[in-house]
Structures are given as C-alpha cells and as structure tokens.
Design a protein around this motif. Structure first.
Motif, PDB file in Angstrom:
ATOM      1  N   TYR A 148      -4.751  -2.640  -1.964  1.00  0.00           N
ATOM      2  CA  TYR A 148      -3.388  -2.887  -2.422  1.00  0.00           C
ATOM      3  C   TYR A 148      -2.883  -4.237  -1.963  1.00  0.00           C
ATOM      4  N   MET A 149      -3.503  -4.771  -0.906  1.00  0.00           N
ATOM      5  CA  MET A 149      -3.094  -6.097  -0.453  1.00  0.00           C
ATOM      6  C   MET A 149      -3.579  -7.166  -1.426  1.00  0.00           C
ATOM      7  N   LEU A 157      -3.837  10.089  -4.498  1.00  0.00           N
ATOM      8  CA  LEU A 157      -4.382   8.757  -4.750  1.00  0.00           C
ATOM      9  C   LEU A 157      -5.771   8.834  -5.359  1.00  0.00           C
ATOM     10  N   GLY A 217       0.828  -1.197   0.000  1.00  0.00           N
ATOM     11  CA  GLY A 217       0.000   0.000   0.000  1.00  0.00           C
ATOM     12  C   GLY A 217       0.858   1.241   0.000  1.00  0.00           C
ATOM     13  N   HIS A 218       0.239   2.355   0.309  1.00  0.00           N
ATOM     14  CA  HIS A 218       0.912   3.641   0.229  1.00  0.00           C
ATOM     15  C   HIS A 218       1.142   4.213   1.614  1.00  0.00           C
ATOM     16  N   SER A 219       2.253   4.899   1.759  1.00  0.00           N
ATOM     17  CA  SER A 219       2.469   5.636   3.007  1.00  0.00           C
ATOM     18  C   SER A 219       3.298   6.867   2.686  1.00  0.00           C
ATOM     19  N   LEU A 220       3.234   7.832   3.560  1.00  0.00           N
ATOM     20  CA  LEU A 220       3.949   9.083   3.346  1.00  0.00           C
ATOM     21  C   LEU A 220       4.860   9.314   4.531  1.00  0.00           C
ATOM     22  N   LEU A 226      -1.176  13.027   0.110  1.00  0.00           N
ATOM     23  CA  LEU A 226      -1.384  11.702  -0.483  1.00  0.00           C
ATOM     24  C   LEU A 226      -2.865  11.431  -0.763  1.00  0.00           C
ATOM     25  N   ASN A 251      -5.579  -0.520   3.625  1.00  0.00           N
ATOM     26  CA  ASN A 251      -4.828  -0.847   2.410  1.00  0.00           C
ATOM     27  C   ASN A 251      -5.306  -2.138   1.759  1.00  0.00           C
ATOM     28  N   TYR A 277      -5.466   8.579   4.370  1.00  0.00           N
ATOM     29  CA  TYR A 277      -4.116   9.039   4.072  1.00  0.00           C
ATOM     30  C   TYR A 277      -3.926  10.495   4.422  1.00  0.00           C
ATOM     31  N   PRO A 278      -2.669  10.873   4.748  1.00  0.00           N
ATOM     32  CA  PRO A 278      -2.412  12.280   5.086  1.00  0.00           C
ATOM     33  C   PRO A 278      -2.318  13.127   3.827  1.00  0.00           C
TER      34      PRO A 278
END
Lengths: 472, 259
Positions: free
Chosen positions: B65-66, B157, A251-254, B153, B62, B149-150
C-alpha cells in the motif's frame, strides 16, 4: 365552561384567559370575570380521562409514560402546564408531526363536577420519508439520497439511511435508534457507516468503514454516552508528492475501541451563547477488544460565557487532549490531534501547526488551545431590533500548542514542552448568526508565535461552522 | 510509465548520484510475501547488484500500500520513490548505470520481447496459481496474505485481493483456463527461454537488463525455501532436467525439488 385550546408556548395572561378572543365560544360563558380567576387558580380539578386521537402504529405503553404527569395536576393552571410539558415530550419522541391539546370538562355518567378531560390530537409522521440532494464542491459532484423510517415498530425507534454517490468517492451511513419507553434520554443506537475524507494538509486520504453501538443516559445534570466502535481504516497518499512519513502510514488497520463521553451544557444556545457553560470530557481506550491499534486518548472542551454591560458577551474556551500509545507500535496519523484553523487557532491554516515532514502535517499526541472572545453589538447599532441583531462584532485572542510527547520523559517535561513555543493570534471581525445551526465570520487576524514549519495566513476568513471558505 | 512521467523522473534522477541509504521495500519475508512479489523483489535486488549499486532491504507489512503504483517492490532513493522493475531500470539508467549499453538495437528489441514473454506468461501464471487455484489459495495464499492483520481484516483483505486478481484474469482471457492449460503455457515459455539461452551463461553473451528478471523468476519457482505451489515445481522439473536454462539457475535446486 368554554373549551380551552393549548396549541403553543404563549404564556397564560396573568389574570385569566381573554374570553373576548375565543370568538363564538364566548357566548357560552356565564360566569363573571372574578369567578373565572377563581376557577383557574383556586378550584381543585381532577383529570379524569386523557384521550388520544390519531394514533396509528404507535404503541400505547410509550404514550402512557410520557403523559403520566398530567393526571397529577391539581388545578387548571397545573393541568395546562403539565399538558404543555407532555406535549413537548411527545414532540421530542420524533414520531408526531403535530400535537394539539384540548382541555374540556368531563362529560358522561362518571363525570365529576370538577372533572376534566384532556385530549391530545396527534398526527403521526409518515412511515417513510425520503430526500434527494445533489452537492457540488471540492472538485467533486455527488448525489445524496436520504431515507428515514420514524417510529418503525411503534415505540419511537428510528432508522435512517444516507447514501452519497460521488464522482470520486461513495459513502453511506445506516443507523438504528431506540429510546427507552418513558425515559427518552436513555437511548441506544447502532450505526454502520463508510466515510471517506481527504486531508490536503497532510496529503492523506482516509476511508473508514465501521460499526458502532452506543448507549446514552443522563446522570443528574450530565449526559453520558458509552460507545463501542470497530473501524476498518484505509489510509493512502493523496498525491504522488506526499512525504515519505505519510507514505509509511498507508495501508489498512483495524481499530476496536471503547469510549465514554460526558457532556454538561447549560448554555442558552450553541451558536453565540449569551450565558452558561459547556464541559465535554471524552476518553477512548483502543486495543483491548480486538484490532491492531492500541492507545488511550483523553480530550476535553470547556467554554464559559458571561453577559456584560451594553449587551456584550465575554466568552472563554479551552480545549486539550493527550494520546498515549500502548505497546511499542507508534501512534497512527489517523488518531493524532491537529491544531490550526478557524475553529481552533485563527490565523493559521487548517490543521497546519506542529510536527510536519516535507510540508505534510503529521499531527501530534498532545495539544491544548484556548480563546478569549468578546462579542459586542455592531457599533452604532444599525438595524437594532431587527436584522442588526443577528450581527455581532467579535474581538478575539487565540492560543494553542501541539507536539509529540516522548513518554519516557515524565509529565514535567511534557508540560514544559507544551508551554514553550506557543502559537497565538489576535484579531477582530463580524459574526453573523444563521439560525441555530451555523455562524458566518469575517475576521481580520494577526498570527504571532509562528514556529518553523507552521503555515500561517494573514488574511480574511469566512467561517461557516467548521467549513471555511477563504476570501482573498 | 507515461512519457511525461518518464521525462520528469529522468530529469530529477540525473541530478544526484546514487546515495548510500537507498532502500528497497517489500512485504515481510517470512510470513507474508507471496511467490510473485518475491520474484519481483529478487529481480530488482539482482539487477541492482549487477549494477554494483548498494541497496538495503526493509520488510514492512504495508509495503504493497505504500507503493505509488500498488505493486512491490519499490525503492526509496533520496526523496524519490520508484516502483516495479521497468521504471526502476529506467531510473537507474537516468543516473548513468545500465547493463544494456553494449547491445545493439536488434538485441535490445529481442530482450524487450523476451522480458514481455516472461512478464505476460510466467508472472500471470504465478498470479493464476496463487489466486485462482483453490488448493493453493486455501492452503497458502489466504493465510500468508492476511497474516499481519487481525481478524476479520485478514479474511476481508485476502478475499478482496482474490476478487481483484480474478477480475484481471478474466479481463486478459485467463478466466476460463484450467490449471493444466496454464502449466502447458508455462512449459512452452520455459522451452522458448531454454532455446534462447542455449549453453551460454547469459542471454545476451554478457549480463543485460533482462537477465535478473528471468534468472530470478526461474530460481524463484525452483527454490525450496519458499513454499512454491507444488504443481508448478513438478511441471518445471518434469520439463527441464537437462535444459541449459536449468543449468543457469542451478541444477542443485532442480534436483532438490525432484524428490
């Protein structure tokens, strides 16, 4: 007086210049050899003018800062030494292809009898240089395009751009570098990049898109760098058979982090040093400037080298690091440490030591690794004085440990955990030094202390500066 | 799924019985999941329930995406990971549970055809409404999709996903459709399903593999607890106040939408 050309690093002859070598200029000499020596060492001189030939877009103020010391020279030897130092500083700026120094007596109406003129003949680098390479490796072919714009605005600013277009992945990097005029060690740079990495030991694929800004400055003998970095990380499984623990990290992270690094390096070379020490300490704090990843990370590297009898060198090194997640989110696989491989503990597969799940290595939150090395010349010294000098025999003992820490247990429990089940190995081999950038190693290694889950290899290794090619 | 993959999955699947700790993964229910994903997840849950197989639902930000195919939901059974309703049905069949055993070949073919209709028409319409209708995108989709998400992002996305979906719509020819055309297609699809259902409780006299999908999609569109795109619910309620399909899904819900 004849003209003196100072082009290179050759030390001055102890008894004055060899006028015979100057060829046609020798006929202009009228003084006796004893008087020549007197001119060099005893006679006071004054540097009246410093000229620059060949400046184009380079601004004056940055040049003036680098050659300021030349005016302070009091005798000819000092003038030559300071001019040489100034030449080194000018080359270090990275804006000139060539710098030649001419020292001559002063001519003209305001010339003093002991006045000297120093002229720097410089050739600036072109405004734009490019490179194009193709690379094949790891089942992927790629085309790499590089562009460099040195001395962009006249004060040694540099912009570099690299773009790699491959069959599987694309990556790029753009960087802007600016030194402080007069103080090259204080510099500032901004980078923008996208890199992709494939880590088969963890069945993980990582794409990082980031921007970073860093400022470097020296304090006494140490070099410090303060950096802010913002990275958008995308993790994915490399194959369908990746373990579920790795799949959970996809997945995504920042990550937005501030880091500080300190380096003290007194070694004479970074590849096979003979003496000196290196200390690198790095700390990183993530999470307080945005992003969704929060941790504090410390790591260090220490290396000591000592020359022994018979042209041998004894070297010890120690690395370590700890990662403490802040808050209740667990640490991410992209931030953890890895151990194993020819650059840390030889004899174990690349990054294949420590916590794992279904064959995928997950990394750990704390590690240490150390090594004792003895480099000796080849037995019977074949090719002595020539090619044989590039080879060394290498005896080594490596050890290390990597684990996850349960931060509720306290530091004593952590130290105990890192001290039990140590992985170590010993062996011998041959090292070839490739210029000043890489070393090629061929080692025979015996891994010991192998724990359940580690992947060890009882094999010969070719190591090329962090990229290793397995042989047999 | 390719033939080879299918054969592989059935081999492995047949070996072990259904474990107690089977888990289904989807996005966060309250703040993140979108209409189409929720419908898919409910369909799988309904199917497994109809087969009497225990499943635990775990919500993770997530999950998309998993998933090995990039689509939710997916199930983690033993050490196997299978995503999307079609492959899950196959997987469960390989373990010996199936709802379509009583059907003959003609009925199975008909069932497949209706499932394709639901997938192609209703699912695509859901995607269109979520990602290509600017009002819905601005009010609901962007905020929900990027919520875990922060900054920045969350925006990146959401825009990336929107661009992907719009590209897919263009590829299948829906790029130039207007909202009204889409609603008309949905209407026709609902008519076809209503005709097939008639007054029966199930599409094929008893429960079959296709029922959960259609039931859940229908219920999904009409359930007020999920903020369904307003226009869709209007369209459905206008068309089907008295059709048997709405009866199957529950008239209470229909009445709740028709304010």
């Amino acid at each position: 007086m004849g003209t003196v050309h100072a082009r290179s690093l050759e030390p001055l002859p102890a008894n004055g210049p060899d006028f015979g070598a100057l060829g046609e200029e020798a006929e202009f000499v009228e003084v006796e050899p004893e008087a020549k020596q007197e001119i060099l060492e005893n006679k006071d001189v004054v540097v009246q003018h410093v000229h620059f030939d060949g400046l184009g877009r380079t601004k004056d103020d940055i040049i003036i800062c680098e050659i300021g010391d030349v005016f302070k020279a009091k005798n000819l030897i000092e003038v030559m030494r300071k001019s040489h130092e100034a030449r080194e500083k000018l080359l270090r700026l990275g804006i000139f292809r060539q710098v030649d120094v001419l020292i001559d007596t002063c001519q003209g109406d305001d010339a003093l009898p002991n006045g000297l003129d120093v002229t720097f003949e410089v050739t600036e680098l072109r405004r734009l240089t490019g490179s194009y390479n193709t690379m094949v490796g790891n089942n992927e072919g790629s085309m790499v395009l590089g562009l460099k714009l040195p001395n962009l605005l006249g004060r040694a600013e540099k912009v570099t751009f690299q773009f790699s277009y491959g069959t599987k992945e694309t990556s790029y990097g753009l960087s802007f570098f600016k030194p402080q005029p007069g103080n090259f060690e204080r510099n500032f740079s901004v980078n923008l990049y996208k890199v992709t990495g494939q880590f088969p030991w963890s069945s993980l694929r990582e794409t990082d898109r980031g921007v970073s800004a860093e400022y470097s400055f020296p304090i006494w003998k140490t070099s410090h760098t303060v950096k802010w970095e913002g990275v958008w990380r995308e993790l994915g499984c490399l194959s369908r058979t990746a373990s579920f623990a790795v799949r959970k990290e996809s997945g995504h992270s920042l990550k937005s982090s501030l880091s500080h690094a300190m380096v003290i390096d007194s070694r004479n070379s970074s590849i096979l040093p003979r003496r000196g020490a290196l200390l690198k300490v790095n700390q990183e704090l993530a999470g307080y400037t945005g992003g969704d990843v929060s941790f504090i990370k410390e790591d260090f590297e220490l290396q000591l080298n000592k020359q022994l009898v018979f042209d041998s060198v004894f070297s010890t090194s120690l690395w370590g690091g700890v990662l403490v997640p802040i808050g209740d989110k667990p640490s991410s696989i992209a931030d953890r440490f890895y151990l194993g491989g020819p650059t840390s503990v030889r004899g174990f597969s690349m990054h294949s030591v420590g916590p794992q799940s279904e064959g995928d290595y997950l990394g750990g939150e704390a590690y240490w690794a150390g090594g004792l090395h003895l480099y000796t010349p080849l037995p019977f010294r074949p090719g002595q004085g020539g090619f044989g000098e590039l080879f060394r025999t290498h005896f080594f003992l490596n050890a290390g440990n990597l684990c996850n820490l349960n931060y509720g247990e306290g530091p004593k429990a952590h130290i105990r955990k890192l001290a039990e089940c140590i992985r170590w190995s010993y062996g011998a081999g041959i090292v070839l030094r490739l210029g000043n950038i890489a070393r090629l190693e061929l080692n025979y290694c015996v891994p010991m202390g192998v724990q359940k889950g580690d992947r060890d290899e009882f094999q010969m290794w070719f190591l090329l500066e962090g990229r290793s090619v397995l042989c047999t | 799924m390719s033939l080879v993959a299918e054969a592989f999955v059935s081999q492995i699947a047949a070996a072990e019985p259904w474990p107690e700790n089977a888990t289904l993964y989807q996005q966060l229910k309250g703040e993140q999941i979108l209409l189409s994903d929720n419908a898919a997840s409910l369909a799988v849950q309904a199917f497994l329930q109809m087969c009497n197989l225990p499943i635990k639902v775990v919500c993770r930000a997530n999950a998309e995406y998993m998933s090995p195919s990039g689509k939710v939901p997916f199930i983690h059974v033993g050490n196997q990971v299978v995503s999307e309703l079609g492959p899950i049905v196959q997987f469960v069949k390989a373990k010996g549970h199936s709802l379509s055993d009583g059907l003959d070949e003609v009925q199975k073919a008909e069932m497949k055809a209706y499932m394709e209709l639901v997938n192609n028409m209703l699912l695509t319409a859901e995607l269109y409404l979520q990602w290509c209708d600017e009002a819905t995108v601005g009010e609901i989709t962007h905020a929900r999709y990027g919520s875990p998400y922060p900054w920045p992002l969350n925006h990146i996305l959401a825009y990336q996903k929107q661009w992907e979906v719009k590209r897919k719509m263009k590829a299948i020819g829906w790029g130039n459709k207007t909202l009204d055309q889409v609603l008309e297609d949905v209407d026709q699809c609902c008519q076809a399903l209503s005709q097939r259902l008639g007054t029966q409780p199930y599409f094929f006299n008893k429960q079959s593999d296709g029922d959960p999908d259609r039931n859940k999609t229908g219920r999904q569109i009409l359930t007020p607890e999920r903020p369904a795109p307003p226009r869709v619910s209007q369209a459905i309620s206008l068309q089907m106040p008295h059709t048997p399909w709405s009866a199957a899904c529950g008239t209470d819900e229909v009445l709740a939408i028709r304010k």
